[in-house]
Structure formats: structure tokens, C-alpha cells
Write a protein that holds these residues in place. Structure first.
Motif, short mmCIF file in Angstrom:
data_model
loop_
_atom_site.label_atom_id
_atom_site.label_comp_id
_atom_site.label_asym_id
_atom_site.label_seq_id
_atom_site.Cartn_x
_atom_site.Cartn_y
_atom_site.Cartn_z
N GLY A 1 0.78 -1.22 0.00
CA GLY A 1 0.00 0.00 0.00
C GLY A 1 0.81 1.27 0.00
O GLY A 1 0.25 2.37 -0.10
N ARG A 2 2.14 1.18 0.10
CA ARG A 2 3.00 2.37 0.14
C ARG A 2 3.59 2.60 -1.25
O ARG A 2 4.14 1.69 -1.87
N PRO A 3 3.50 3.84 -1.78
CA PRO A 3 4.03 4.09 -3.12
C PRO A 3 5.55 3.94 -3.17
O PRO A 3 6.26 4.33 -2.23
N LEU A 4 6.01 3.37 -4.27
CA LEU A 4 7.44 3.23 -4.51
C LEU A 4 7.83 4.11 -5.69
O LEU A 4 7.60 5.30 -5.66
N GLU A 5 8.33 3.52 -6.76
CA GLU A 5 8.82 4.28 -7.90
C GLU A 5 7.76 4.33 -9.00
O GLU A 5 6.93 3.42 -9.13
N SER A 6 7.81 5.37 -9.83
CA SER A 6 6.93 5.49 -11.00
C SER A 6 7.75 5.13 -12.24
O SER A 6 8.05 5.97 -13.09
N THR A 7 8.12 3.87 -12.31
CA THR A 7 8.90 3.35 -13.43
C THR A 7 8.33 2.00 -13.85
O THR A 7 7.55 1.39 -13.11
N GLN A 8 8.73 1.57 -15.01
CA GLN A 8 8.25 0.27 -15.50
C GLN A 8 8.98 -0.87 -14.82
O GLN A 8 8.43 -1.97 -14.68
N GLU A 9 10.21 -0.64 -14.37
CA GLU A 9 11.01 -1.68 -13.73
C GLU A 9 11.33 -1.26 -12.29
O GLU A 9 11.61 -0.09 -12.02
N LEU A 10 11.28 -2.26 -11.41
CA LEU A 10 11.54 -2.02 -9.98
C LEU A 10 12.69 -2.92 -9.55
O LEU A 10 12.67 -4.13 -9.80
N SER A 11 13.68 -2.33 -8.89
CA SER A 11 14.85 -3.09 -8.43
C SER A 11 15.04 -2.87 -6.93
O SER A 11 14.99 -1.73 -6.45
N ILE A 12 15.27 -3.97 -6.20
CA ILE A 12 15.57 -3.92 -4.75
C ILE A 12 16.80 -4.78 -4.53
O ILE A 12 16.83 -5.98 -4.90
N LEU A 13 17.82 -4.20 -3.93
CA LEU A 13 19.09 -4.89 -3.72
C LEU A 13 19.13 -5.53 -2.34
O LEU A 13 18.52 -5.04 -1.39
N ASN A 14 19.87 -6.66 -2.23
CA ASN A 14 20.18 -7.32 -0.95
C ASN A 14 18.90 -7.55 -0.14
O ASN A 14 18.68 -6.96 0.91
N LEU A 15 18.08 -8.43 -0.65
CA LEU A 15 16.77 -8.69 -0.05
C LEU A 15 16.87 -9.17 1.39
O LEU A 15 17.76 -9.95 1.74
N SER A 16 15.92 -8.69 2.17
CA SER A 16 15.76 -9.18 3.54
C SER A 16 14.32 -9.63 3.72
O SER A 16 13.47 -9.42 2.85
N THR A 17 14.06 -10.24 4.86
CA THR A 17 12.69 -10.72 5.10
C THR A 17 11.71 -9.55 5.17
O THR A 17 10.50 -9.74 4.97
N ASN A 18 12.21 -8.33 5.42
CA ASN A 18 11.32 -7.16 5.44
C ASN A 18 10.78 -6.82 4.06
O ASN A 18 9.82 -6.04 3.93
N ASN A 19 11.41 -7.38 3.02
CA ASN A 19 10.94 -7.13 1.65
C ASN A 19 9.84 -8.09 1.22
O ASN A 19 9.34 -7.98 0.10
N SER A 20 9.48 -9.02 2.07
CA SER A 20 8.35 -9.90 1.77
C SER A 20 7.05 -9.10 1.88
O SER A 20 6.88 -8.30 2.80
N GLY A 21 6.15 -9.32 0.92
CA GLY A 21 4.87 -8.62 1.00
C GLY A 21 4.20 -8.51 -0.35
O GLY A 21 4.51 -9.26 -1.29
N SER A 22 3.27 -7.56 -0.46
CA SER A 22 2.43 -7.40 -1.65
C SER A 22 2.97 -6.26 -2.51
O SER A 22 3.05 -5.11 -2.06
N TYR A 23 3.31 -6.60 -3.75
CA TYR A 23 3.79 -5.61 -4.72
C TYR A 23 2.70 -5.40 -5.77
O TYR A 23 2.20 -6.35 -6.36
N VAL A 24 2.34 -4.14 -6.01
CA VAL A 24 1.27 -3.80 -6.95
C VAL A 24 1.85 -2.92 -8.05
O VAL A 24 2.52 -1.92 -7.78
N CYS A 25 1.59 -3.33 -9.32
CA CYS A 25 1.94 -2.51 -10.47
C CYS A 25 0.67 -1.86 -11.00
O CYS A 25 -0.33 -2.55 -11.26
N VAL A 26 0.69 -0.53 -11.18
CA VAL A 26 -0.45 0.21 -11.72
C VAL A 26 -0.05 0.74 -13.10
O VAL A 26 0.97 1.43 -13.24
N ALA A 27 -0.87 0.40 -14.12
CA ALA A 27 -0.66 0.90 -15.49
C ALA A 27 -1.75 1.93 -15.80
O ALA A 27 -2.94 1.66 -15.59
N HIS A 28 -1.32 3.09 -16.31
CA HIS A 28 -2.26 4.19 -16.59
C HIS A 28 -2.10 4.64 -18.03
O HIS A 28 -0.98 4.86 -18.52
N ASN A 29 -3.25 4.78 -18.77
CA ASN A 29 -3.25 5.32 -20.12
C ASN A 29 -3.71 6.77 -20.05
O ASN A 29 -4.84 7.05 -19.66
#
Length: 461
Positions: free
Chosen positions: A275-303
Motif C-alpha cells: 500500500g505504500r508508493p514506490l517508484e513510477s517506473t516500468q522496472e523495480l529493483s531492490i538490492l540485498n533482499l531481507s525478510t522485510n521485503n516480503s509482501g504485496s507488490y502492486v503494479c499500476v498501469a495508466h493510459n
């Protein structure tokens, strides 16, 4: 275009004063059997070429020819007249300077224009004052220009708009044809042709209607085709697709997600995590994953044109490495017919347990039973075929670890050993002796019988 034995002629005509009287005589003079006719050569002419109005079935004693623009012998529209005896022609009010008349009455019109299109009338006069009238027609076509396609909406939206394509310019006596992807377009449920096929209408356009489209104009003397036109139809976005499809990743690795949705114009993308906004890009990168990165990722496409949004959710789990489980056994040497229990002790949670036998997946038999989330393997009434090496293996979506091996040895059971070492009873020994003696006696008697039968003797009574 000069007929044989015919010469173009021009000049004055002295007998024009008697034309009125000749016209009056037309009503009672009989016509010849073969009717006077005019043949245009060609009937469809290209602008700038020549047309010959060829006379057929003219009478033999004609003294003069008169040509008119139109279907009647109207002096106001007279082009030229010709006297056969003097071979003199005289221009009329409709003479343009491009007409030549031949001695057989045929008329040549040079460098024709579209204004020359229409009917022409020929009046002939014979020596016995008989008048005949014949008409002919031809059409002049321009050399067709390169057409172009005009659309009434430069950016229609899928499922909402209809679209009209018009082939320009509008040309008389021209035929209009439409093609899409080099295939001829015919009237259908959504594609309709109007305005002498000049206009192609697409109802409720879809993304598959982009084309390319071409219009072609044809007349009897030329043809030309437009440049292809590809429509810019706005649609989407469709439901986004997130790649890679994996949803479980190792602790400490990098996460690279990409989002794509079919859309025109191309979609604009944004990401949300729990539910927290991240980047407004087509690709998302997260380095050195931890258990805190587990969760729900949502991609929104807008025309931005259709003003539509579509979303896709991906649940991602970051897993730690597993530790090997520990395998124990109630006994590693088991007699046939006895039972044994093997227990797998994992050190991790949210795992699944599988069993291996001789490094292959264990195929459970009727005498085997799994319990306590597959952590306990019980073998009832052990058989020799159960002898071998056993492992248990724990797995999650990312890792798998195998336990220490346990080798199960199967020995013969106590019932089988007793049957092998126990001595025979006296009754059994006596039975064996009697059986052997009876067999020997039977064999001796059979041999004695066969001997005397062969020698022909008789045995003792």
C-alpha cells in the motif's frame, strides 16, 4: 485517326440558305434501309487525346454534312458544315479550332477536354433533298491524380468511437476501391461503404482496425492509389503482467521486477509495496533482499488518453536458507515381518518433507505409512525389498536440504530360522524309509516283468 480516302476540309458553304427547307422535307422523305450511325473511337477517352466520330451507313448521294454539339440540329450549337462537291467546310458557333471533318463526314476532335464530354449530332443532306440525323456520345476522363485519405478523428478510442475515412478528391465517372492489409474491403457489420464507395465508415473501432488502409480510384483510362494510412487507435491498458513469474526469492539476493501492459499510447507505470508508493517506473529493483521485503507488490498501469487504470498484485516471499534435517530410526537392523519407524526432525518451519529411498523418491507400499506431516515413516511387516538407504528432504519455495542417511538392514525372521535348524521326528524318519523301500520294490518288479516279456518265458506262478 484519318479514315481511308477521307480528307479534312475547312471553308465556306454556299448552300446554308436552303437548310430550313431541307429540314422541313425530312418529315416526308423515306429513310434508307441501313440507318445512319455514329461510332465514337474511343468511347472513353483520356484528356488530351483525340476522338474520331466515325460515320457509318451514310447515303451514296450526300451533298453535305453538318455537325452539332448536343442531340439536335440546333444552329446555335453547330460545330462545322461540309459541302461534298466543293470539299469546303465552314465553322459554326461551337467550333473550337480542334475539329476536322473528313470527306466521308467523320469528325475528328483533337486534344479533347472534359468539356467535350457528351452527345454530338450529325445531319446529312442528299441530292434529292433527304435529311438524316444521327447522334453519338463519348466521354472524356481526366488522368487520375494520386488520391489521399482524410479521417474525421485522428485519435479514436477503442470501443467508443466510430471513424469515417474519405478518399479525396471526388471525381466524376470514377470508381473507388478500399483495401486493408492489401485485401479488398467489402460491406460488413462494422465496415460500411457510402457515397459511391468514397467513404469507408468503421463502427466501434478496435485495436485490430489499425490497418494500413489504401484507397484506389479508377476510371476507364487510368488508375491511382493512395499512400497507406495506419490508424492511431487508443486502447488499454490491459491487465499488467509482472515478470519474472517467481514469487519466492533467496535472502540476500537482488529483486528485479518489470511490468508491462498492452496499451496505446504506452502506459505509464507506478509501483506500490504493502500500500505504500514506490517508484513510477516500468522496472523495480531492490538490492540485498531481507525478510522485510516480503509482501504485496502492486503494479499500476495508466493510459493518459483513455484515462483508464489497471493493476496487478504479486505477493513475494523472501526465504532464509534451510538447515539439513536429522533422521533417526527405531532400529537399523530389522528382522523380516517386524516393524520399524524412521523419524525426520526438521530445524525450519513452513517446509514440506519428502522421503528418498536409495536416492530416489520413495514409492509407498501397502506396508508403509506417513504421519505427523510426513515427518514419520512407519514400515509394518518389513520385507527384504525394504532394505536400503533412506533420507528425508525438507523444502520450501526456494531451498531444499537432505538429511543424514540411514541404512536399513533386513535379516531373516525367527520362524524361518526354526524351520531350517529343527531335527526330524522319528515318525518323519520312518515315513521316509518306508517310502524309499516301496519305491525300490516297485522299480524291481517292473524290471522283472519287462525281462520275461521280452524273452517269451513265463514267470513263476
Amino acid at each position: 485517326m484519318q479514315p481511308p480516302s477521307a480528307c479534312p476540309c475547312r471553308g465556306g458553304i454556299p448552300w446554308q440558305g436552303i437548310l430550313l427547307a431541307v429540314s422541313l422535307l425530312t418529315f416526308w422523305n423515306p429513310h434508307p434501309t441501313a440507318q445512319l450511325t455514329i461510332e465514337p473511337v474511343p468511347f472513353d477517352a483520356a484528356e488530351g487525346t483525340d476522338v474520331l466520330l466515325l460515320v457509318h451507313n451514310a447515303s451514296q448521294n450526300i451533298i453535305g454534312y453538318n455537325w452539332f454539339k448536343g442531340e439536335t440540329a440546333d444552329g446555335r450549337h453547330e460545330i462545322i458544315s461540309y459541302v461534298v462537291s466543293t470539299q469546303v467546310s465552314t465553322p459554326g458557333p461551337a467550333f473550337s479550332g480542334r475539329e476536322k471533318i473528313y470527306s466521308n463526314g467523320s469528325l475528328l476532335i483533337q486534344n479533347v477536354t472534359q468539356n467535350d464530354t457528351g452527345f454530338y449530332a450529325l445531319q446529312t443532306i442528299t441530292a434529292n433533298i433527304r435529311v438524316e440525323l444521327a447522334t453519338g456520345e463519348f466521354r472524356v476522363h481526366e488522368k487520375l491524380p494520386k488520391p489521399n485519405i482524410i479521417i474525421n478523428n485522428s485519435q479514436p478510442m477503442e470501443g467508443e468511437d466510430s471513424l469515417a475515412l474519405t478518399c479525396e478528391p471526388e471525381i466524376n465517372y470514377a470508381t473507388y476501391l478500399w483495401k486493408i492489409n492489401n485485401q479488398m474491403i467489402l460491406d460488413g457489420d462494422r465496415l460500411k461503404l457510402f457515397n459511391n464507395n468514397r467513404t469507408l465508415t468503421l463502427f466501434n473501432v478496435t485495436r485490430n482496425d489499425t490497418g494500413p488502409y489504401e484507397c484506389e480510384i479508377q476510371n476507364p483510362v487510368s488508375a491511382n492509389r493512395s499512400d497507406p494510412l495506419t490508424l492511431n487507435i487508443s486502447y488499454g491498458p490491459d491487465a499488467p503482467i509482472i515478470n519474472p513469474p517467481d514469487s519466492h526469492f533467496r535472502l540476500g539476493t537482488n529483486l528485479n521486477l518489470s511490468c508491462h501492459a498492452d496499451s496505446n499510447p504506452p502506459a505509464q507505470y507506478s509501483w506500490f509495496f504493502n500500500g505504500r508508493p514506490l517508484e513510477s517506473t516500468q522496472e523495480l529493483s531492490i538490492l540485498n533482499l531481507s525478510t522485510n521485503n516480503s509482501g504485496s507488490y502492486v503494479c499500476v498501469a495508466h493510459n493518459p488518453v483513455t484515462n483508464l487504470n489497471r493493476t496487478t498484485t504479486k505477493n513475494i516471499t523472501i526465504s532464509e536458507s534451510l538447515t539439513p534435517p536429522h533422521l533417526t530410526a527405531s532400529n537399523t537392523t530389522v528382522a523380516e515381518g517386524e516393524s520399524v519407524q524412521l523419524t525426520c526432525i526438521p530445524n525450519d518451519t513452513e517446509i514440506s518433507i519428502q522421503w528418498l529411498f536409495n536416492n530416489n523418491t520413495l514409492q509407498l507400499t501397502d506396508t508403509m505409512q506417513l504421519s505427523l506431516n510426513n515427518s514419520i515413516l512407519t514400515i509394518n511387516s518389513v520385507k527384504k525389498m525394504d532394505e536400503g538407504e533412506y533420507h528425508c528432504q525438507v523444502s520450501n519455495q526456494v531451498f531444499s536440504e537432505k538429511s543424514n542417511p540411514i541404512t536399513l538392514t533386513v535379516i531373516a525372521g525367527p520362524d524361518r530360522d526354526n524351520n531350517i535348524n529343527q531335527p526330524l521326528s522319528p515318525g518323519a524318519i520312518a515315513g521316509i524309509v518306508i517310502g524309499v523301500l516301496a519305491g525300490v520294490g516297485l522299480i524291481a518288479g517292473l524290471g522283472y516283468f519287462l525281462f520275461f516279456r521280452k524273452t517269451g518265458g513265463s514267470g513263476p506262478l
